[in-house]
Design a protein around this motif. Structure first.
Motif, mmCIF file in Angstrom:
data_model
loop_
_atom_site.group_PDB
_atom_site.id
_atom_site.type_symbol
_atom_site.label_atom_id
_atom_site.label_comp_id
_atom_site.label_asym_id
_atom_site.label_seq_id
_atom_site.Cartn_x
_atom_site.Cartn_y
_atom_site.Cartn_z
ATOM 1 N N THR A 62 1.023 -1.211 -0.068
ATOM 2 C CA THR A 62 0.038 0.079 0.031
ATOM 3 C C THR A 62 0.957 1.234 -0.055
ATOM 4 O O THR A 62 2.231 1.306 0.403
ATOM 5 C CB THR A 62 -0.944 0.008 1.186
ATOM 6 O OG1 THR A 62 -0.042 -0.148 2.307
ATOM 7 C CG2 THR A 62 -1.766 -1.044 1.215
ATOM 8 N N PRO A 63 0.469 2.521 -0.383
ATOM 9 C CA PRO A 63 1.174 3.478 -0.370
ATOM 10 C C PRO A 63 1.802 3.810 0.990
ATOM 11 O O PRO A 63 2.927 4.167 1.029
ATOM 12 C CB PRO A 63 0.195 4.622 -0.912
ATOM 13 C CG PRO A 63 -0.825 4.031 -1.425
ATOM 14 C CD PRO A 63 -0.911 2.745 -0.772
ATOM 15 N N PHE A 64 1.246 3.732 1.877
ATOM 16 C CA PHE A 64 1.699 4.304 3.174
ATOM 17 C C PHE A 64 2.060 3.118 4.431
ATOM 18 O O PHE A 64 1.787 3.500 5.592
ATOM 19 C CB PHE A 64 0.791 5.382 3.725
ATOM 20 C CG PHE A 64 0.479 6.347 2.654
ATOM 21 C CD1 PHE A 64 1.536 7.333 2.441
ATOM 22 C CD2 PHE A 64 -0.789 6.489 2.088
ATOM 23 C CE1 PHE A 64 1.191 8.388 1.276
ATOM 24 C CE2 PHE A 64 -0.918 7.348 1.231
ATOM 25 C CZ PHE A 64 0.117 8.197 0.925
ATOM 26 N N SER A 65 2.479 2.116 3.953
ATOM 27 C CA SER A 65 2.941 1.166 4.974
ATOM 28 C C SER A 65 4.103 0.485 4.383
ATOM 29 O O SER A 65 4.344 0.420 3.242
ATOM 30 C CB SER A 65 1.699 0.268 5.124
ATOM 31 O OG SER A 65 1.578 -0.920 3.982
ATOM 32 N N GLN A 66 4.695 -0.293 5.608
ATOM 33 C CA GLN A 66 5.930 -0.970 5.159
ATOM 34 C C GLN A 66 5.691 -2.116 4.528
ATOM 35 O O GLN A 66 4.721 -3.020 4.822
ATOM 36 C CB GLN A 66 6.848 -1.083 6.278
ATOM 37 C CG GLN A 66 7.176 0.584 6.924
ATOM 38 C CD GLN A 66 7.573 1.245 5.784
ATOM 39 O OE1 GLN A 66 8.588 0.872 5.111
ATOM 40 N NE2 GLN A 66 7.015 2.361 5.715
#
Lengths: 373, 362, 495
Positions: B326-330
């Motif tokens: 996802t764009p905002f997770s590691q």
């Protein structure tokens, strides 16, 4: 030859020329190796951040362009800094220019050597490029500045070719994830420095102010140029991410070119050969400008700034540049980027001058107390 | 004055020439009529760890063709040795296909591929094909019967690659490497079966890193095309249900559970029934619905089996793992993903939207 | 190249033959002395009444004999006692005072008339009107639009322009060049519109011309050029009055040269050479398309053959396999390398083109057949050239003729050879180098000191509406900015 003097000023140029020049200088060589150094998708943000920073820097620079000293060119510098200091700076400038020309040319020649003529002695490529540079530069500063329009028009279209990487089946969104860096240490600071350094080159334009029509809104033009460059960087970086995905991107040497190599057009495959050759326009143009600047700096250094230019002097400084490049190429240039000190040196020095020159000039004018917005 | 200038100019020019190292202006001789731009290599395992490479010369020209075969240690050595054998210089700038034998593929092909990749002459659109059987025999046998055999093989692969024609897997060097190096995805290659007479598409090979681990064929291969590769099939015959589906386009929606314990794959198929030889009256909507249900459960069963196999082999050619990004997770680690993928619960669901052709029997 | 200094015209006086005549007093004897050994010089002496003797001196071949009879001889015979210049029927008679003037008048087709009683010489212009009629242009033919073209008579040519531009501000300044030919030159411009700087430059250039023979305007242009060594024409030559008028209206100069139908237009830009009068006659979309085709074909004619050479010698990788298949097949048994093969074919094509220019039309057609079919077909079958090359050469040659300006066509052919050489050495890289050199050259070139590559470098975006495409005429509101005309707007409402 038409013009009696190389540095003749018959009609001033509008800011559009400087806009094109700034843009092409920023799109010279580093953008080719940039994706490989940035690697991670979250560095998209990095490019934007550096772009904004560069914008701030350009605002400082445009203040200089609107100051009284810049209009007078050499005399302005002398008034501002004193003749001795100007000479010292000219001396330093010689090395900066030489380094810049060397790295850009050799970098390009290395590419041409790898993709087009793997078996050719690269000295010949350098020589052939420099003969053309000499021809352009010998037409004088005015004609060379004017040539930027041709250089710009003949190379700007190349970005369009990358459109196909933004569509499936090559593109898939997940190659751009994650957009946020996991931790600060994961940011490639060297990559950011490279972006900053590749935006440099603009600071040398302060030497060209005498050819600029005074009292223009330079900030507007510089902003447009900077924005175009940053957009181009983004297009190239994002498309190379989509094409390679970050893990594979590290393993390619010239991602931007390898991508073009992948494209097939109905009549031609291997467009990379054409694109590399056409990119020569920019290289020849920028080199010619720098050769002329080199000559100008030499004249200032020797205290002959006001005298008539001579063919011999010009040819001599040209030969110095050519010979030093050939020597570097022959004995000191190592292929591959990690161990190449020249490249790292240019990245550092370019970033350094880009950061300092506008600030320094601004501070100097402020101290002189005659600063006028 | 002018004399002095001329002399100086001359000296400068001479110096530059001297500086260029007195080296000759050497450019490779690529004159087309003097070279043989080979368009394929076939690589097999040779004796005692050597490679056995062969190609067909002269390429692309209507002359009597012959097969060249060499046993070498290195790929490039082969290229060099071929030149000593043959009167035209062999050039690899137009190399379009690489046929790798199955045995070699099982041992790992990365060194081979890497050699090809680093050669700036070779296009990254090089098609990679795994060969079951003896390719040389096939070529030797067919070259007299069919001129430009090599060229037609290339045209075939190119035809199926362009705009994803369905039917067969076509993978080129770049796609293979991208999948190889990217996390959450494993490379695949087409497998062709050859004997003396025929060159037949067999199925798709799954790779774990650069080693071939399994090959799927027939219906499994078709399902793979629908799920991932082409999202399109021109024809899908299902003999056990006596039905042929045609022009099938698929839309795949993959959802991962947040703890990666299960995965749901929803496949929307749009197509038409092109042939029916069963005993249902498919003009009747109820019976058509029955048939749909049968096809649906058949496909679901097959797909589940295929994915189970993948889980067993610990390969992820469908690149399911990319859906965890996802764009905002590691992102999670590759190994961790494979472990989780191994014991993930599967929920496969097909949605069919099939048109009937009106003039079917009954 | 750049260290040469031009020799100044110091030996000017020796070359002028008329200066050798020492006696400059104007008498019948000195005149007779001048016309000695001139078969067509005639002297008529007539005693009209005892104290009145009239002498006529003229060159038979230069004057209109009928008018001489009607307008001078007749009135003289039936003369009245009035002074002679009142009794003859011509409008313009001027007094001649010295011998130089007399000679000049004589050679321009005047009749020298001496009135002994008043001891004066009169010059009466009665030129021979020998000339072609006005025909349609053969070098720049168009289907629609005005058909008339210039002829060799300079006065007539001025008329053709003046009729189209009935303005008192249309100035015509006359000069004479050529110590032997004494060719008249008329510099035309619209006062108050054309940039005065251009006029000054042109005048000063014309005044410095010093040479003996001028038979065509291109020779005049050669002396006015800024760059002698360039292969690009720096003056546009046209025999179409409408082209001249269009140029004048845009703020350019037109130079008419006597005894040639070709007028010079300056300053021009590189792109002017691609503009045909057709462009403004067609619908704008079609006109733009045709102009686009012209640029593309110019580019193609320059690149196709070099590309063939480059790809065949260096970049075999560049072609798709399908094309390479054809190429290999056709080149597999040829004796020459791609460069020599292309070079020979191009030379042959040049020979055919040159020959067909010199031949009468009907033979020319035969030549076309021989050249096209026999040489093309036969050379392929004999195995001297590949089919692909024949196609390439054919297309590129035809494409090169789409450029309306013939001088440009020839420049194009010469460039082609240079590009071919470069591409055979360095492939596409060499071609790029060649293009850079040409563009750098064009960038530095000037025509009447004005930049040659004008709307692009220097950049004048507002001129781009009539550059690669031609927008509707209503939208071309400004005259070309690059010429700095005094009146910027074409429409009369905006000034």
């Amino acid at each position: 030859m038409p013009s009696p003097s190389l540095f003749e000023k018959s009609s001033p140029f509008s800011g559009v020329y400087f806009m094109l020049m700034v843009n092409r200088m920023q799109m010279l060589y580093f953008f080719i190796i940039m994706p490989r150094h940035l690697v991670h998708p979250y560095m998209i943000m990095g490019i934007m951040a550096v772009g904004i920073l560069s914008q701030v820097n350009l605002m400082l620079l445009s203040k200089w362009f609107s100051s009284n000293f810049s209009v007078q060119g050499y005399q302005g510098f002398v008034q501002l800094l004193g003749e001795r200091t100007v000479r010292v700076f000219a001396f330093l400038g010689l090395f900066l220019i030489l380094l810049r020309i060397t790295v850009m040319t050799l970098g390009f020649v290395e590419i041409a050597h790898q993709y087009i003529f793997p078996s050719m002695t690269s000295n010949w490529l350098i020589l052939s490029i420099f003969i053309v540079c000499f021809y352009l530069a010998s037409q004088g500063m005015e004609n060379t500045i004017r040539f930027v329009v041709i250089a710009f028009l003949s190379t700007i279209w190349m970005v369009i070719i990358y459109y196909s990487f933004f569509f499936p089946p090559i593109a898939s969104m997940h190659d751009l994830y994650p957009l946020m860096p996991p931790e600060w240490s994961a940011i490639s600071w060297k990559g950011l420095l490279l972006v900053w350094s590749s935006l440099s080159g603009v600071e040398f334009l302060v030497c060209l102010t005498p050819w600029l029509r005074p009292k223009q809104k330079m900030l507007k033009y510089l902003t447009i140029a900077n924005t175009i460059s940053v957009l181009e960087y983004l297009v190239l970086f994002i498309s190379s991410l989509l094409f390679f995905s970050s893990n594979y991107l590290v393993k390619t040497k010239y991602p931007v070119l390898d991508m073009v190599r992948y494209l097939q057009f109905p009549a031609y495959e291997r467009i990379d050969i054409v694109l590399i050759s056409v990119h020569l326009f920019v290289l020849v143009f920028v080199n010619s400008i720098f050769i002329l600047l080199f000559y100008g700096a030499t004249r200032i250094l020797l205290g002959k700034g006001v005298q008539q230019t001579t063919r011999m002097g010009f040819a001599a400084s040209f030969i110095i540049i050519l010979v030093s490049i050939l020597i570097v190429n022959q004995w000191f240039w190592k292929s591959g980027e990690e161990q190449n000190i020249w490249l790292n040196l240019q990245i550092g020095v370019g970033a350094f001058t880009y950061l300092l020159v506008p600030a320094f000039l601004l501070v100097a004018t402020k101290l002189k107390g005659r600063f006028k917005v | 004055m002018t004399h002095i200038k001329r002399v100086v100019l001359l000296m400068i020019i001479m110096n530059i020439v001297l500086l260029s190292g007195c080296s000759s202006f050497f450019v490779e001789n690529n004159t087309v009529e003097e070279i043989a731009p080979v368009i394929f290599w076939s690589i097999q395992e040779g004796e005692s760890g050597k490679l056995k490479i062969s190609t067909l010369v002269p390429p692309l020209i209507n002359e009597k063709k012959s097969m060249l075969t060499l046993q070498v240690n290195l790929l490039k050595q082969g290229r060099k040795d071929f030149n000593l054998v043959y009167y035209r210089e062999l050039k690899s700038g137009q190399l379009r296909m690489l046929f790798i034998s199955e045995e070699l593929a099982k041992k790992g092909i990365l060194p081979l591929i890497d050699t090809l990749l680093t050669d700036p002459d070779i296009s990254q659109r090089l098609y990679l094909v795994v060969i079951k059987g003896n390719f040389e025999d096939y070529i030797r046998n067919q070259v007299d019967k069919q001129e430009n055999l090599d060229y037609f093989l290339y045209r075939m692969l190119k035809h199926y690659e362009t705009k994803n024609q369905g039917d067969i897997t076509v993978i080129n060097l770049h796609q293979f490497l991208k999948r190889l190096y990217s996390p959450f995805s494993d490379p695949i290659l087409p497998v062709f079966k050859v004997n003396k007479e025929n060159f037949i598409y067999h199925g798709t090979a799954f790779f774990k890193d650069d080693k071939l681990v399994a090959t799927i064929s027939d219906m499994n291969d078709q399902i793979l095309q629908l799920l991932n590769n082409d999202y399109y099939l021109k024809l899908l015959p299902i003999p056990s249900l006596a039905v042929s589906l045609g022009q099938i386009r698929s839309k795949v929606i993959i959802k991962l559970a947040s703890d990666y314990s299960s995965i749901s794959i929803k496949v929307n198929l749009v197509g038409r029934i092109e042939e029916y030889r069963g005993d249902k009256n498919i003009v009747d909507s109820d019976e058509l619905e029955d048939l749909n249900q049968e096809i649906k459960s058949y496909l679901e069963k097959q797909t589940t089996a295929l994915l189970r196999n993948m889980q067993q082999w610990k390969v992820d050619p469908l690149q399911v793992g990319t859906h965890s990004l996802t764009p905002f997770s590691q992102p999670i680690k590759d190994e961790e993903w494979l472990r989780k993928w191994g014991d993930m619960e599967l929920q496969i669901n097909y949605q069919l939207d099939l048109q009937t052709m009106t003039n079917v029997n009954k | 190249m750049f260290w040469k200094k031009r020799k100044s015209g110091s030996d000017r006086k020796q070359n002028d033959p008329n200066k050798e005549v020492e006696n400059t007093t104007l008498t019948l004897d000195t005149l007779k002395n001048i016309v000695v050994n001139m078969d067509d010089a005639e002297i008529i002496e007539r005693q009209i009444n005892p104290d009145h003797k009239v002498t006529l001196l003229y060159i038979r071949t230069l004057i209109n004999q009928e008018r001489l009879n009607d307008e001078i001889i007749e009135p003289l015979i039936h003369h009245s006692p009035a002074p002679i210049h009142e009794c003859i029927n011509v409008c313009k008679a001027s007094k001649v005072n010295d011998l130089d003037e007399a000679q000049r008048q004589l050679m321009e087709g005047a009749i020298l008339l001496s009135d002994r009683s008043e001891d004066q010489w009169l010059a009466i212009k009665l030129e021979n009107p020998l000339s072609r009629s006005i025909e349609s242009s053969e070098t720049e033919t168009i289907l629609f639009g005005p058909k008339d073209s210039f002829s060799e008579q300079i006065e007539q040519n001025v008329t053709l322009i003046r009729r189209r531009l009935p303005l008192t501000t249309l100035k015509t300044e006359k000069f004479t060049v050529g110590s032997l030919t004494r060719t008249p030159i008329v510099l035309m411009y619209i006062e108050g519109l054309t940039n005065p700087e251009l006029i000054t430059i042109a005048k000063s250039k014309i005044l410095t011309i010093d040479y003996d023979l001028f038979l065509d305007s291109s020779q005049v242009a050669a002396f006015m050029e800024d760059h002698v060594h360039s292969i690009f024409p720096q003056f546009q030559q046209t025999d179409r009055p409408d082209s001249c008028v269009y140029a004048l209206g845009a703020g350019k100069l037109t130079i008419l040269v006597g005894n040639t139908p070709f007028a010079l237009i300056a300053p021009i830009t590189f792109f002017d050479l691609f503009i045909s009068p057709d462009d403004y006659i067609h619908r704008w979309l079609i006109g733009s398309f045709l102009r686009g085709v012209r640029f593309v074909s110019f580019f193609l004619s320059l690149t196709m053959i070099p590309l063939y050479v480059a790809i065949n010698t260096h970049h075999y990788q560049m072609f798709p396999l399908q094309v390479l298949f054809v190429l290999l097949e056709s080149r597999s048994k040829l004796p020459f390398t791609p460069f020599w093969e292309a070079f020979l074919m191009l030379i042959i094509i040049e020979i055919i083109i040159e020959a067909s220019l010199r031949m009468p039309t009907k033979t020319g057609q035969t030549l076309g057949v021989i050249g096209g079919i026999v040489i093309g077909q036969a050379s392929v079958e004999a195995g001297f050239a590949s089919k692909v090359l024949i196609v390439t050469v054919g297309i590129s040659t035809i494409a090169s003729f789409l450029v309306p300006n013939y001088l440009m066509v020839k420049a194009n052919r010469l460039l082609l050879f240079a590009f071919m050489l470069l591409s055979s050495i360095l492939g596409i890289f060499g071609m790029a180098l060649g293009f850079i050199i040409v563009l750098v050259h064009l960038n530095g070139l000037t025509s009447l000191k004005q930049p040659y590559f004008a709307p692009i470098a220097p950049l004048h975006m507002s001129d781009w509406n009539d550059l690669f495409i031609r927008v509707p005429l209503q939208w071309i509101k400004r005259r070309p900015v690059s010429l700095y005309p005094l009146q910027k707007w074409r429409s009369s409402r905006r000034r």
